[in-house]
Design a protein around this motif. Structure first.
Motif, PDB file in Angstrom:
ATOM      1  N   LYS A 172      19.327   4.696  -1.646  1.00 37.16           N
ATOM      2  CA  LYS A 172      18.350   5.762  -1.366  1.00 37.16           C
ATOM      3  C   LYS A 172      17.431   5.393  -0.199  1.00 37.16           C
ATOM      4  CE  LYS A 172      17.980   7.572  -6.090  1.00 37.16           C
ATOM      5  NZ  LYS A 172      17.125   7.547  -7.321  1.00 37.16           N
ATOM      6  N   ALA A 173      17.463   4.114   0.222  1.00 36.92           N
ATOM      7  CA  ALA A 173      16.639   3.649   1.346  1.00 36.92           C
ATOM      8  C   ALA A 173      15.153   3.859   1.103  1.00 36.92           C
ATOM      9  CB  ALA A 173      17.084   4.325   2.651  1.00 36.92           C
ATOM     10  N   LYS A 174      14.701   3.558  -0.098  1.00 36.34           N
ATOM     11  CA  LYS A 174      13.288   3.735  -0.450  1.00 36.34           C
ATOM     12  C   LYS A 174      12.796   2.532  -1.241  1.00 36.34           C
ATOM     13  CE  LYS A 174      13.089   8.237   0.625  1.00 36.34           C
ATOM     14  NZ  LYS A 174      12.346   8.751   1.728  1.00 36.34           N
ATOM     15  N   VAL A 175      11.480   2.317  -1.133  1.00 36.70           N
ATOM     16  CA  VAL A 175      10.822   1.447  -2.100  1.00 36.70           C
ATOM     17  C   VAL A 175       9.973   2.356  -2.983  1.00 36.70           C
ATOM     18  CG1 VAL A 175      10.738  -0.590  -0.618  1.00 36.70           C
ATOM     19  CG2 VAL A 175       8.826   1.006  -0.569  1.00 36.70           C
ATOM     20  N   PRO A 176       9.700   1.983  -4.218  1.00 34.52           N
ATOM     21  CA  PRO A 176      10.087   0.731  -4.850  1.00 34.52           C
ATOM     22  C   PRO A 176      11.516   0.774  -5.377  1.00 34.52           C
ATOM     23  CG  PRO A 176       8.889   2.078  -6.433  1.00 34.52           C
ATOM     24  CD  PRO A 176       8.905   2.839  -5.132  1.00 34.52           C
ATOM     25  N   ALA A 177      12.067  -0.437  -5.523  1.00 34.61           N
ATOM     26  CA  ALA A 177      13.306  -0.610  -6.273  1.00 34.61           C
ATOM     27  C   ALA A 177      13.065  -1.827  -7.161  1.00 34.61           C
ATOM     28  CB  ALA A 177      14.464  -0.842  -5.319  1.00 34.61           C
ATOM     29  N   ASP A 195      10.216  -3.995   5.213  1.00 31.82           N
ATOM     30  CA  ASP A 195       9.297  -3.547   6.262  1.00 31.82           C
ATOM     31  C   ASP A 195       9.636  -2.109   6.682  1.00 31.82           C
ATOM     32  OD1 ASP A 195       7.839  -3.087   8.549  1.00 31.82           O
ATOM     33  OD2 ASP A 195       8.106  -5.112   9.341  1.00 31.82           O
ATOM     34  N   LEU A 196       8.865  -1.176   6.155  1.00 29.11           N
ATOM     35  CA  LEU A 196       9.148   0.234   6.462  1.00 29.11           C
ATOM     36  C   LEU A 196       8.843   0.546   7.932  1.00 29.11           C
ATOM     37  CD1 LEU A 196       7.794   2.153   3.305  1.00 29.11           C
ATOM     38  CD2 LEU A 196      10.034   1.116   3.667  1.00 29.11           C
ATOM     39  N   GLY A 197       7.832  -0.164   8.489  1.00 30.16           N
ATOM     40  CA  GLY A 197       7.481   0.049   9.904  1.00 30.16           C
ATOM     41  C   GLY A 197       8.645  -0.309  10.813  1.00 30.16           C
ATOM     42  N   ALA A 211       0.808  -1.235   0.000  1.00 32.81           N
ATOM     43  CA  ALA A 211       0.000   0.000   0.000  1.00 32.81           C
ATOM     44  C   ALA A 211       0.836   1.279   0.000  1.00 32.81           C
ATOM     45  CB  ALA A 211      -0.983   0.012   1.166  1.00 32.81           C
ATOM     46  N   THR A 212       2.124   1.167  -0.319  1.00 29.94           N
ATOM     47  CA  THR A 212       2.920   2.387  -0.494  1.00 29.94           C
ATOM     48  C   THR A 212       3.025   2.658  -1.997  1.00 29.94           C
ATOM     49  OG1 THR A 212       5.037   1.245  -0.667  1.00 29.94           O
ATOM     50  CG2 THR A 212       4.277   1.796   1.562  1.00 29.94           C
ATOM     51  N   CYS A 213       3.857   3.632  -2.377  1.00 29.01           N
ATOM     52  CA  CYS A 213       3.933   3.996  -3.790  1.00 29.01           C
ATOM     53  C   CYS A 213       4.461   2.850  -4.656  1.00 29.01           C
ATOM     54  CB  CYS A 213       4.762   5.255  -3.997  1.00 29.01           C
ATOM     55  SG  CYS A 213       6.450   5.155  -3.407  1.00 29.01           S
ATOM     56  N   SER A 214       5.054   1.828  -4.020  1.00 28.38           N
ATOM     57  CA  SER A 214       5.490   0.677  -4.818  1.00 28.38           C
ATOM     58  C   SER A 214       4.309  -0.059  -5.448  1.00 28.38           C
ATOM     59  CB  SER A 214       6.345  -0.284  -3.975  1.00 28.38           C
ATOM     60  OG  SER A 214       5.689  -0.660  -2.787  1.00 28.38           O
ATOM     61  N   LYS A 242      13.373  -1.276   7.932  1.00 27.27           N
ATOM     62  CA  LYS A 242      14.273  -2.171   7.199  1.00 27.27           C
ATOM     63  C   LYS A 242      14.893  -1.487   5.975  1.00 27.27           C
ATOM     64  CE  LYS A 242      14.025  -5.930   9.613  1.00 27.27           C
ATOM     65  NZ  LYS A 242      15.071  -6.256  10.542  1.00 27.27           N
ATOM     66  N   GLN A 243      14.280  -0.378   5.524  1.00 28.94           N
ATOM     67  CA  GLN A 243      14.889   0.357   4.398  1.00 28.94           C
ATOM     68  C   GLN A 243      16.251   0.923   4.770  1.00 28.94           C
ATOM     69  OE1 GLN A 243      12.461   1.411   6.310  1.00 28.94           O
ATOM     70  NE2 GLN A 243      12.104   3.609   6.263  1.00 28.94           N
ATOM     71  N   GLN A 244      16.493   1.035   6.101  1.00 31.31           N
ATOM     72  CA  GLN A 244      17.783   1.558   6.587  1.00 31.31           C
ATOM     73  C   GLN A 244      18.763   0.442   6.919  1.00 31.31           C
ATOM     74  OE1 GLN A 244      18.318   4.664   6.500  1.00 31.31           O
ATOM     75  NE2 GLN A 244      16.352   5.735   6.692  1.00 31.31           N
ATOM     76  N   THR A 275      15.316   2.833  -9.757  1.00 28.63           N
ATOM     77  CA  THR A 275      14.543   3.409  -8.653  1.00 28.63           C
ATOM     78  C   THR A 275      13.697   4.543  -9.231  1.00 28.63           C
ATOM     79  OG1 THR A 275      16.318   4.973  -8.118  1.00 28.63           O
ATOM     80  CG2 THR A 275      16.331   2.864  -6.959  1.00 28.63           C
ATOM     81  N   GLU A 276      12.855   5.113  -8.416  1.00 31.59           N
ATOM     82  CA  GLU A 276      11.924   6.196  -8.749  1.00 31.59           C
ATOM     83  C   GLU A 276      10.757   5.645  -9.565  1.00 31.59           C
ATOM     84  OE1 GLU A 276      12.456   9.132  -7.247  1.00 31.59           O
ATOM     85  OE2 GLU A 276      14.387   8.391  -6.547  1.00 31.59           O
ATOM     86  N   VAL A 277       9.577   5.793  -8.990  1.00 33.33           N
ATOM     87  CA  VAL A 277       8.372   5.213  -9.605  1.00 33.33           C
ATOM     88  C   VAL A 277       8.220   5.601 -11.085  1.00 33.33           C
ATOM     89  CG1 VAL A 277       5.863   5.046  -9.469  1.00 33.33           C
ATOM     90  CG2 VAL A 277       7.202   5.123  -7.373  1.00 33.33           C
ATOM     91  N   PRO A 278       8.331   6.893 -11.443  1.00 34.78           N
ATOM     92  CA  PRO A 278       8.113   7.231 -12.860  1.00 34.78           C
ATOM     93  C   PRO A 278       9.117   6.539 -13.791  1.00 34.78           C
ATOM     94  CG  PRO A 278       8.039   9.208 -11.507  1.00 34.78           C
ATOM     95  CD  PRO A 278       8.555   8.110 -10.620  1.00 34.78           C
ATOM     96  N   ALA A 279      10.351   6.406 -13.346  1.00 32.33           N
ATOM     97  CA  ALA A 279      11.370   5.776 -14.202  1.00 32.33           C
ATOM     98  C   ALA A 279      11.079   4.286 -14.375  1.00 32.33           C
ATOM     99  CB  ALA A 279      12.763   5.989 -13.605  1.00 32.33           C
ATOM    100  N   ILE A 282       1.743  15.617  -5.529  1.00 37.25           N
ATOM    101  CA  ILE A 282       0.693  15.057  -4.659  1.00 37.25           C
ATOM    102  C   ILE A 282       1.296  14.081  -3.646  1.00 37.25           C
ATOM    103  CG2 ILE A 282      -1.478  13.791  -4.562  1.00 37.25           C
ATOM    104  CD1 ILE A 282      -2.193  14.837  -7.297  1.00 37.25           C
ATOM    105  N   HIS A 283       2.178  13.188  -4.122  1.00 41.19           N
ATOM    106  CA  HIS A 283       2.772  12.227  -3.194  1.00 41.19           C
ATOM    107  C   HIS A 283       3.829  12.892  -2.306  1.00 41.19           C
ATOM    108  CE1 HIS A 283       5.617   8.544  -2.584  1.00 41.19           C
ATOM    109  NE2 HIS A 283       5.023   8.877  -1.480  1.00 41.19           N
ATOM    110  N   MET A 284       4.891  13.392  -2.940  1.00 47.01           N
ATOM    111  CA  MET A 284       6.056  13.786  -2.139  1.00 47.01           C
ATOM    112  C   MET A 284       5.824  15.054  -1.314  1.00 47.01           C
ATOM    113  SD  MET A 284       7.938  11.258  -2.685  1.00 47.01           S
ATOM    114  CE  MET A 284       9.132  11.813  -1.499  1.00 47.01           C
ATOM    115  N   GLN A 285       4.987  15.979  -1.832  1.00 48.03           N
ATOM    116  CA  GLN A 285       4.754  17.208  -1.053  1.00 48.03           C
ATOM    117  C   GLN A 285       3.497  17.127  -0.195  1.00 48.03           C
ATOM    118  OE1 GLN A 285       5.294  20.907  -3.200  1.00 48.03           O
ATOM    119  NE2 GLN A 285       6.581  19.891  -4.708  1.00 48.03           N
TER     120      GLN A 285
END
Ligand SMILES: N[C@@H](CCC(=O)N[C@@H](CS)C(=O)NCC(=O)O)C(=O)O
Length: 210
Positions: free
Chosen positions: A49-54, A32-34, A9-12, A37-39, A64-68, A104-107
């Motif tokens: 970048k410590a983010k999903v999605p990858a 598990d972002l809760g 349910a995240t941007c991934s 685990k991204q760190q 990385t980066e959803v649009p890419a 909308i998402h990041m800001q």
């Protein structure tokens, strides 16, 4: 086989919906972002970048980066018809996608969901949340005008619709925002797509009633 690093349910989920639309076989791994685990050192080796999605491709390279990732999947799976071939519609698709991902998402959603990322002062968090909601609601109004009475944002279904789905799911199911009527109808159309239903199921999420 390619691999999607995700958290439900995240941007991934945008990438997952697009993957399901292509029919590609892929593996996935929950980060598990809760539990932060991204760190973890293991995941930072995958994505500093410590983010999903990858998205790990068959050749071992990572996007990385959803649009890419979405663009890569649309361009390399042309039979899935996820991106128009004419330049005007293509540019409009990316214009909408970037607005969803960058504004909308990041800001907006990021402020509303995780005010602690914007200020460590707890007393400021309600105001940050409210500002985030304003940005999301203004963004949904703009997209409502873009959508008009069409079924899909650019006329035919595209990666931009999958991107909007993440915001719709979050706004409706996680924070209970009231969305413009035609955006709500778009959300229901998305929920009716088998690819979206498979994506939700693979993330252990129940398909909301629509
Ligand atoms: N601009 C990035 C945003 C990625 C992003 O913010 N992902 C969130 C989940 S929606 C995340 O991994 N957050 C973990 C964190 O910020 O520590 C993209 O388009 O992929």
């Amino acid at each position: 086989m390619p691999k999607l690093y995700y958290w439900p349910a995240t941007c991934s989920i945008t990438v997952r919906v697009i993957l399901e639309e292509t029919g590609l076989s892929y593996e996935d791994e929950a980060v598990d972002l809760g539990a932060k685990k991204q760190q973890s050192p293991e995941f930072l080796k995958v994505n500093p970048k410590a983010k999903v999605p990858a998205y790990l491709r068959d050749d071992g390279s990572l996007i990385t980066e959803v649009p890419a990732i979405a663009l890569w999947l649309a361009l390399t799976n042309p039979d899935a018809n996820l991106l128009a071939s004419d330049y005007e519609t293509r540019v409009r698709t990316l214009e909408i996608f970037d607005y969803i991902a960058g504004t909308i998402h990041m800001q907006g959603a990021a402020r509303a969901w995780r005010p602690g990322s914007f200020s460590e002062t707890e007393a400021a968090h309600d105001a940050i949340r409210a500002r985030g909601k304003d940005i999301v609601m203004r963004g949904l109004d703009i997209l409502s005008q873009t959508l008009g009475d069409k079924d899909w944002l650019t006329g035919s279904y595209s990666i931009a619709d999958a991107s909007l789905f993440f915001i719709e799911y979050w706004a409706r199911e996680k924070v209970g925002y009231q969305m413009p009527a035609n955006i709500e109808a778009h959300y229901h159309r998305m929920l009716g797509r088998p690819a979206v239903q498979r994506a939700l199921a693979r993330e252990g999420l129940v398909v909301p009633a629509f």
